[in-house]
Design a protein around this motif. Structure first.
Motif, mmCIF file in Angstrom:
data_model
loop_
_atom_site.group_PDB
_atom_site.id
_atom_site.type_symbol
_atom_site.label_atom_id
_atom_site.label_comp_id
_atom_site.label_asym_id
_atom_site.label_seq_id
_atom_site.Cartn_x
_atom_site.Cartn_y
_atom_site.Cartn_z
ATOM 1 N N ARG A 143 0.834 -1.202 0.000
ATOM 2 C CA ARG A 143 0.000 0.000 0.000
ATOM 3 C C ARG A 143 0.863 1.243 0.000
ATOM 4 N NH1 ARG A 143 -4.306 0.595 4.077
ATOM 5 N NH2 ARG A 143 -4.779 2.270 2.643
ATOM 6 N N ILE A 144 2.101 1.096 0.499
ATOM 7 C CA ILE A 144 3.030 2.218 0.584
ATOM 8 C C ILE A 144 4.137 1.984 -0.431
ATOM 9 C CG2 ILE A 144 4.617 3.516 2.054
ATOM 10 C CD1 ILE A 144 3.151 2.197 4.488
ATOM 11 N N THR A 145 4.459 3.028 -1.190
ATOM 12 C CA THR A 145 5.596 2.991 -2.105
ATOM 13 C C THR A 145 6.507 4.152 -1.773
ATOM 14 O OG1 THR A 145 4.251 2.010 -3.865
ATOM 15 C CG2 THR A 145 6.335 3.032 -4.527
ATOM 16 N N LEU A 146 7.780 3.843 -1.578
ATOM 17 C CA LEU A 146 8.795 4.864 -1.329
ATOM 18 C C LEU A 146 9.683 4.942 -2.554
ATOM 19 C CD1 LEU A 146 10.313 6.822 0.599
ATOM 20 C CD2 LEU A 146 11.696 4.841 1.288
ATOM 21 N N LEU A 147 9.712 6.094 -3.219
ATOM 22 C CA LEU A 147 10.624 6.316 -4.334
ATOM 23 C C LEU A 147 11.885 6.948 -3.774
ATOM 24 C CD1 LEU A 147 8.380 7.796 -7.181
ATOM 25 C CD2 LEU A 147 8.898 5.423 -6.665
ATOM 26 N N ALA A 148 13.015 6.355 -4.074
ATOM 27 C CA ALA A 148 14.284 6.833 -3.533
ATOM 28 C C ALA A 148 15.391 6.517 -4.532
ATOM 29 C CB ALA A 148 14.560 6.178 -2.189
ATOM 30 N N LYS A 149 16.603 6.850 -4.151
ATOM 31 C CA LYS A 149 17.771 6.457 -4.930
ATOM 32 C C LYS A 149 18.742 5.765 -3.985
ATOM 33 C CE LYS A 149 20.159 10.866 -4.438
ATOM 34 N NZ LYS A 149 20.788 11.984 -5.095
ATOM 35 N N PRO A 150 19.707 5.048 -4.521
ATOM 36 C CA PRO A 150 20.652 4.351 -3.640
ATOM 37 C C PRO A 150 21.267 5.309 -2.624
ATOM 38 C CG PRO A 150 20.991 3.674 -5.904
ATOM 39 C CD PRO A 150 20.003 4.828 -5.935
ATOM 40 N N GLY A 151 21.351 4.846 -1.383
ATOM 41 C CA GLY A 151 21.937 5.658 -0.318
ATOM 42 C C GLY A 151 20.909 6.408 0.506
ATOM 43 N N CYS A 152 19.647 6.354 0.118
ATOM 44 C CA CYS A 152 18.587 7.003 0.886
ATOM 45 C C CYS A 152 18.211 6.067 2.023
ATOM 46 C CB CYS A 152 17.382 7.269 -0.010
ATOM 47 S SG CYS A 152 16.021 8.075 0.824
ATOM 48 N N HIS A 153 18.250 6.548 3.261
ATOM 49 C CA HIS A 153 18.045 5.679 4.417
ATOM 50 C C HIS A 153 16.814 6.088 5.223
ATOM 51 C CE1 HIS A 153 21.897 3.862 3.618
ATOM 52 N NE2 HIS A 153 22.417 5.077 3.532
ATOM 53 N N LEU A 154 15.675 6.156 4.564
ATOM 54 C CA LEU A 154 14.462 6.565 5.270
ATOM 55 C C LEU A 154 13.472 5.425 5.438
ATOM 56 C CD1 LEU A 154 14.167 9.983 3.507
ATOM 57 C CD2 LEU A 154 14.685 9.612 5.906
ATOM 58 N N CYS A 155 13.926 4.225 5.165
ATOM 59 C CA CYS A 155 13.035 3.071 5.238
ATOM 60 C C CYS A 155 12.570 2.778 6.660
ATOM 61 C CB CYS A 155 13.715 1.841 4.672
ATOM 62 S SG CYS A 155 14.092 1.984 2.925
ATOM 63 N N SER A 182 14.688 3.667 -13.664
ATOM 64 C CA SER A 182 13.649 4.074 -14.616
ATOM 65 C C SER A 182 13.922 5.503 -15.080
ATOM 66 C CB SER A 182 12.275 4.015 -13.952
ATOM 67 O OG SER A 182 11.319 4.752 -14.684
ATOM 68 N N PRO A 183 14.159 5.700 -16.383
ATOM 69 C CA PRO A 183 14.363 7.070 -16.877
ATOM 70 C C PRO A 183 13.178 7.989 -16.568
ATOM 71 C CG PRO A 183 15.009 5.481 -18.552
ATOM 72 C CD PRO A 183 14.347 4.702 -17.437
ATOM 73 N N GLU A 184 11.966 7.452 -16.623
ATOM 74 C CA GLU A 184 10.784 8.267 -16.332
ATOM 75 C C GLU A 184 10.748 8.682 -14.859
ATOM 76 O OE1 GLU A 184 5.919 8.198 -16.669
ATOM 77 O OE2 GLU A 184 7.053 6.485 -17.392
ATOM 78 N N ASP A 185 10.999 7.727 -13.957
ATOM 79 C CA ASP A 185 11.041 8.067 -12.529
ATOM 80 C C ASP A 185 12.160 9.069 -12.234
ATOM 81 O OD1 ASP A 185 8.875 6.477 -11.871
ATOM 82 O OD2 ASP A 185 10.088 4.856 -11.013
ATOM 83 N N THR A 186 13.327 8.862 -12.847
ATOM 84 C CA THR A 186 14.445 9.783 -12.635
ATOM 85 C C THR A 186 14.057 11.188 -13.076
ATOM 86 O OG1 THR A 186 16.068 8.028 -12.908
ATOM 87 C CG2 THR A 186 16.854 10.281 -13.209
ATOM 88 N N ARG A 187 13.466 11.297 -14.240
ATOM 89 C CA ARG A 187 13.051 12.599 -14.782
ATOM 90 C C ARG A 187 11.989 13.261 -13.887
ATOM 91 N NH1 ARG A 187 12.439 10.790 -19.374
ATOM 92 N NH2 ARG A 187 10.284 10.132 -19.235
ATOM 93 N N ASN A 188 11.023 12.487 -13.446
ATOM 94 C CA ASN A 188 9.890 13.050 -12.701
ATOM 95 C C ASN A 188 10.159 13.308 -11.221
ATOM 96 O OD1 ASN A 188 8.233 13.064 -14.971
ATOM 97 N ND2 ASN A 188 7.483 11.005 -14.572
ATOM 98 N N TYR A 189 11.083 12.537 -10.622
ATOM 99 C CA TYR A 189 11.207 12.603 -9.165
ATOM 100 C C TYR A 189 12.594 12.931 -8.637
ATOM 101 C CZ TYR A 189 6.622 10.448 -9.413
ATOM 102 O OH TYR A 189 5.308 10.192 -9.685
ATOM 103 N N TRP A 190 13.597 13.090 -9.493
ATOM 104 C CA TRP A 190 14.972 13.287 -9.022
ATOM 105 C C TRP A 190 15.088 14.388 -7.973
ATOM 106 C CZ3 TRP A 190 19.178 10.455 -9.136
ATOM 107 C CH2 TRP A 190 20.379 11.046 -8.711
ATOM 108 N N ASP A 191 14.448 15.512 -8.216
ATOM 109 C CA ASP A 191 14.586 16.651 -7.300
ATOM 110 C C ASP A 191 13.564 16.632 -6.163
ATOM 111 O OD1 ASP A 191 12.430 17.193 -8.960
ATOM 112 O OD2 ASP A 191 12.905 19.306 -9.195
ATOM 113 N N LYS A 192 12.813 15.537 -6.019
ATOM 114 C CA LYS A 192 11.784 15.455 -4.979
ATOM 115 C C LYS A 192 12.009 14.314 -3.996
ATOM 116 C CE LYS A 192 8.328 17.299 -8.045
ATOM 117 N NZ LYS A 192 7.409 16.950 -9.086
ATOM 118 N N ILE A 193 12.944 13.408 -4.283
ATOM 119 C CA ILE A 193 13.080 12.214 -3.448
ATOM 120 C C ILE A 193 13.534 12.556 -2.033
ATOM 121 C CG2 ILE A 193 13.395 10.543 -5.282
ATOM 122 C CD1 ILE A 193 16.394 10.775 -4.792
#
Length: 79
Positions: free
Chosen positions: A4-16, A38-49
């Motif tokens: 039910r929960i999805t966390l979008l992050a990049k390697p090194g993000c420690h908020l789990c 995912s190129p789409e996720d990177t484009r859409n969320y890079w500055d928001k993760i």
């Protein structure tokens, strides 16, 4: 158990830890998705993760708010 929960992050993000605690307390599934795969996720969320979704609806970005996450899960199950 479907997540039910999805966390979008990049390697090194420690908020789990917050997500794991809330998911365990409320008995819901969760998943972490690496935006760099995912190129789409990177484009859409890079500055928001990190970006948090509950049942596909974005509830947070730039941080993980335990209170907001719990509220969104309660609202989704009561509505």
């Amino acid at each position: 158990m479907a997540p039910r929960i999805t966390l979008l992050a990049k390697p090194g993000c420690h908020l789990c830890d917050v997500i794991e605690r809330v998911a365990a307390d409320l008995g819901v599934g969760w998943e972490e998705r690496d935006i760099t795969t995912s190129p789409e996720d990177t484009r859409n969320y890079w500055d928001k993760i990190p970006v948090t979704f509950v049942d596909g609806v974005q509830i947070d970005f730039w941080r993980v708010s335990e209170a907001r996450l719990r509220s969104a899960l309660r609202a989704a199950t009561s509505g």
